[in-house]
Write a protein that holds these residues in place. Structure first.
Motif, mmCIF file in Angstrom:
data_model
loop_
_atom_site.group_PDB
_atom_site.id
_atom_site.type_symbol
_atom_site.label_atom_id
_atom_site.label_comp_id
_atom_site.label_asym_id
_atom_site.label_seq_id
_atom_site.Cartn_x
_atom_site.Cartn_y
_atom_site.Cartn_z
ATOM 1 N N ASN A 218 53.546 -5.439 39.967
ATOM 2 C CA ASN A 218 53.700 -4.897 40.098
ATOM 3 C C ASN A 218 53.208 -5.162 42.294
ATOM 4 N N ARG A 219 52.734 -5.347 42.297
ATOM 5 C CA ARG A 219 52.752 -5.880 43.397
ATOM 6 C C ARG A 219 54.287 -6.666 44.264
ATOM 7 N N ILE A 220 54.184 -7.036 43.188
ATOM 8 C CA ILE A 220 55.967 -7.907 43.289
ATOM 9 C C ILE A 220 57.266 -7.125 43.141
ATOM 10 N N LYS A 221 56.695 -6.941 42.734
ATOM 11 C CA LYS A 221 57.416 -5.733 41.681
ATOM 12 C C LYS A 221 58.016 -4.772 43.598
ATOM 13 N N ALA A 222 57.101 -4.480 43.646
ATOM 14 C CA ALA A 222 57.184 -3.339 45.155
ATOM 15 C C ALA A 222 57.704 -4.157 46.114
ATOM 16 N N ALA A 223 57.927 -5.497 46.159
ATOM 17 C CA ALA A 223 57.963 -6.439 47.878
ATOM 18 C C ALA A 223 59.313 -5.566 47.300
ATOM 19 N N PRO A 224 59.992 -5.988 48.612
ATOM 20 C CA PRO A 224 61.702 -5.866 49.021
ATOM 21 C C PRO A 224 62.409 -7.621 48.555
ATOM 22 N N HIS A 225 63.086 -7.541 48.313
ATOM 23 C CA HIS A 225 63.942 -8.075 47.547
ATOM 24 C C HIS A 225 63.843 -9.676 48.558
ATOM 25 N N ASP A 226 63.784 -9.543 49.762
ATOM 26 C CA ASP A 226 64.222 -10.424 50.641
ATOM 27 C C ASP A 226 62.881 -11.334 51.529
ATOM 28 N N GLU A 227 61.458 -10.508 50.674
ATOM 29 C CA GLU A 227 60.519 -10.551 51.271
ATOM 30 C C GLU A 227 59.900 -12.091 50.401
ATOM 31 N N VAL A 228 59.332 -12.912 51.341
ATOM 32 C CA VAL A 228 59.167 -14.590 50.592
ATOM 33 C C VAL A 228 57.877 -13.715 50.008
ATOM 34 N N ILE A 229 57.373 -13.998 49.058
ATOM 35 C CA ILE A 229 56.172 -14.594 47.948
ATOM 36 C C ILE A 229 55.886 -15.323 47.961
ATOM 37 N N ARG A 230 53.851 -15.437 47.427
ATOM 38 C CA ARG A 230 53.255 -16.595 47.927
ATOM 39 C C ARG A 230 52.611 -16.006 46.029
ATOM 40 N N CYS A 231 52.080 -17.418 45.496
ATOM 41 C CA CYS A 231 51.232 -17.339 44.256
ATOM 42 C C CYS A 231 49.785 -17.133 44.937
ATOM 43 N N GLU A 232 49.362 -15.726 44.188
ATOM 44 C CA GLU A 232 47.746 -15.975 44.647
ATOM 45 C C GLU A 232 47.031 -17.285 44.340
ATOM 46 N N GLU A 233 46.908 -17.546 43.306
ATOM 47 C CA GLU A 233 46.622 -18.363 42.698
ATOM 48 C C GLU A 233 46.857 -20.060 44.018
ATOM 49 N N CYS A 234 47.994 -20.444 43.828
ATOM 50 C CA CYS A 234 48.013 -21.964 44.348
ATOM 51 C C CYS A 234 48.822 -21.616 45.554
ATOM 52 N N ARG A 235 49.174 -21.134 46.074
ATOM 53 C CA ARG A 235 49.408 -20.235 47.208
ATOM 54 C C ARG A 235 51.395 -20.970 47.613
ATOM 55 N N ARG A 236 51.660 -21.477 46.275
ATOM 56 C CA ARG A 236 53.440 -21.405 46.521
ATOM 57 C C ARG A 236 54.015 -20.517 46.394
ATOM 58 N N ILE A 237 55.017 -20.816 47.307
ATOM 59 C CA ILE A 237 56.266 -20.180 47.279
ATOM 60 C C ILE A 237 56.589 -19.610 45.666
ATOM 61 N N LEU A 238 56.823 -18.251 45.221
ATOM 62 C CA LEU A 238 57.199 -17.767 43.892
ATOM 63 C C LEU A 238 58.420 -16.994 44.412
ATOM 64 N N VAL A 239 59.495 -18.432 44.141
ATOM 65 C CA VAL A 239 60.957 -17.399 43.470
ATOM 66 C C VAL A 239 61.122 -16.346 42.598
ATOM 67 N N ARG A 240 61.601 -15.500 43.111
ATOM 68 C CA ARG A 240 62.175 -14.519 41.953
ATOM 69 C C ARG A 240 63.360 -14.752 41.147
ATOM 70 N N THR A 241 63.730 -14.587 39.885
ATOM 71 C CA THR A 241 65.113 -14.965 39.278
ATOM 72 C C THR A 241 64.917 -13.800 38.570
ATOM 73 N N PRO A 242 66.252 -13.635 37.464
ATOM 74 C CA PRO A 242 66.620 -12.614 36.774
ATOM 75 C C PRO A 242 65.025 -13.019 35.216
ATOM 76 N N GLU A 243 64.339 -14.094 35.758
ATOM 77 C CA GLU A 243 63.399 -14.567 34.360
ATOM 78 C C GLU A 243 62.575 -14.206 35.069
ATOM 79 N N SER A 244 62.069 -13.412 35.902
ATOM 80 C CA SER A 244 60.915 -12.893 36.281
ATOM 81 C C SER A 244 59.950 -12.205 35.509
ATOM 82 N N GLY A 245 60.631 -11.426 34.979
ATOM 83 C CA GLY A 245 60.578 -10.231 34.317
ATOM 84 C C GLY A 245 59.415 -8.945 34.547
ATOM 85 N N LEU A 246 60.181 -8.857 35.905
ATOM 86 C CA LEU A 246 59.937 -8.029 36.690
ATOM 87 C C LEU A 246 60.509 -6.622 36.580
#
Length: 246
Positions: A218-246
């Protein structure tokens, strides 16, 4: 950090190229020929030491044989000299004659003993020389096998290095499409974790294979499309695509 969605998606292309580079580097480090060369080099070194020891033994025996043969020659000369005196009739005294005959007999026995010593040394030397030939042949055979393995290694290196050069050129082109600050973050994370960015697919981070919580989704869904998201578990950059299920 902010970055255009297209730039963030380019990180996935960069991660794919980097995975190819990692596989090539791993292949270069773990070529079967490398272990083979190390093993053959160790065996060649051991055989080289054995050859030196065998050559030393053979050399010692050659000198021992030469000395023993010299001793035989010395005794033989004395026997021949005494025998000539005996045959010449120069010795007329019965006592001197008996003494000379006794000396000749003693020297003859001594000559026989020394000749047996020479034969025994010759046998040992023949065995030692044979060992030198055998070990030298084994050493040379292994050295040839090592040289062949080195040739195969060099050929494999050339092939891998050529492919590495091509992939690195491709990587430079992909990296040029990523903003400097985003690229810097990606490189830092890649150095730490091996992979700097991963796709968010079906609510799951493909970097650490962890399914995100509903709150994180839900947090990622609410984030702006240009915000760089990080995985809370591994801290890698999470890249959103149409396959992300958001």
């Amino acid at each position: 950090m902010k970055a255009a969605p297209a730039s963030q998606k380019r990180l996935l292309d960069l991660a794919e190229v980097d995975s190819v580079l990692d596989r090539l580097a791993h292949r270069r480090r773990t070529l079967p020929e490398l272990a083979e060369i190390d093993e053959l080099a160790a065996r060649v070194a051991r055989l080289a030491t054995q050859v030196i020891a065998a050559e030393t033994e053979a050399g010692d025996l050659a000198r021992e044989q030469s000395k023993a043969e010299s001793d035989v020659d010395s005794v033989r000369v004395r026997v021949e000299r005494d025998q000539k005196r005996l045959d010449s009739g120069q010795v007329s005294s019965p006592k001197d004659l008996a003494s000379l005959q006794s000396e000749i007999a003693s020297l003859t026995r001594r000559q026989g003993d020394l000749e047996e010593v020479v034969l025994e040394i010759m046998e040992r030397r023949e065995t030692a020389d044979g060992q030198v030939v055998k070990l030298s042949a084994e050493r040379d055979e292994l050295a040839a096998a090592r040289a062949a393995a080195e040739d195969r290694r060099d050929a494999a290196f050339a092939e891998i290095d050529k492919e590495l050069g091509e992939v690195k050129t491709k990587r430079s082109g992909v990296a040029a499409d990523v903003p400097a600050d985003l690229l810097s973050l990606y490189e830092k994370l890649r150095e730490q974790f091996g992979v700097g960015a991963a796709m968010l697919q079906g609510g799951r981070c493909l970097g650490c294979r962890t399914s995100l919580s509903i709150a994180d989704v839900n947090r990622i869904k609410a984030a702006p499309h240009d915000e760089v998201i990080r995985c809370e578990e591994c801290r890698r950059i999470l890249v959103r695509t149409p396959e992300s299920g958001l």
